[in-house]
Design an enzyme around this catalytic site. Sequence first.
Site, PDB file in Angstrom:
ATOM      1  CG  ASP A  89      -1.819   1.180   1.331  1.00  0.00           C
ATOM      2  OD1 ASP A  89      -1.767   2.055   0.448  1.00  0.00           O
ATOM      3  OD2 ASP A  89      -2.598   1.240   2.302  1.00  0.00           O
ATOM      4  CG  ASN A  91      -1.441   5.066   2.631  1.00  0.00           C
ATOM      5  OD1 ASN A  91      -2.640   5.294   2.442  1.00  0.00           O
ATOM      6  ND2 ASN A  91      -1.000   4.391   3.679  1.00  0.00           N
ATOM      7  CG  HIS A 187      -6.443  -1.776   0.812  1.00  0.00           C
ATOM      8  ND1 HIS A 187      -5.602  -0.904   0.152  1.00  0.00           N
ATOM      9  CD2 HIS A 187      -6.647  -1.238   2.043  1.00  0.00           C
ATOM     10  CE1 HIS A 187      -5.316   0.117   0.939  1.00  0.00           C
ATOM     11  NE2 HIS A 187      -5.941  -0.064   2.090  1.00  0.00           N
TER      12      HIS A 187
END
Length: 200
Positions: A89, A91, A187
Amino acid sequence: LGYSGVSVFSRRLWDEEVSSLDEERFDREGRVQLLRFGNLWIANVYFPNGNGKDRDNSRVRYKLAFYRALFDKLEPLKEAGAPILVLGDFNTAHRKIDLARPKTNTKTSGFLMSERKELTRWLSAGWVDTWRHFEPLTKERYSWWSQRFGVRERNVGWRLDMVYASPGAMPFLRAANIHDDVWGSDHCPVSVDLDPAILG
């Protein structure tokens, strides 16, 4: 370690492991596993979110410093030609096409210009966004959706989960996928297919 720990499940035992960026402020959050499988290095990473407790972008400076510390950690391996995959991830959504509502998120961590420029710096240094290597900049696919009601059904998402490949890994890359048909989390999984010869 911190709440943000990462883990790897593998049928093959790795040959070497590093779980430190040599800075206590990063290491205490447990965000990194660097694993070597033969010649291949995998960086399993949960990059920080720039939001503070009050969603005030107060962690952006920390987030960017983390990106740079990881970049510096991997740079000698990359320059030596090692095949490396950085996955997890990130981000950050890099381009407008990587989130459903870019205009309303320009001041939101995850789409701030400073964060996007950091990803551009990685790509300019030779790293390859494996999904975009195969898919054109006209294809919208996301890997994260808010847990608010109906958001995922309407596909109002962000592409935050990625696999970056070093130049040394690219000859072995065969495919990259976003498995947005898999539910069970905010996710979805992402993956790459590699020629087994990457292991050496």
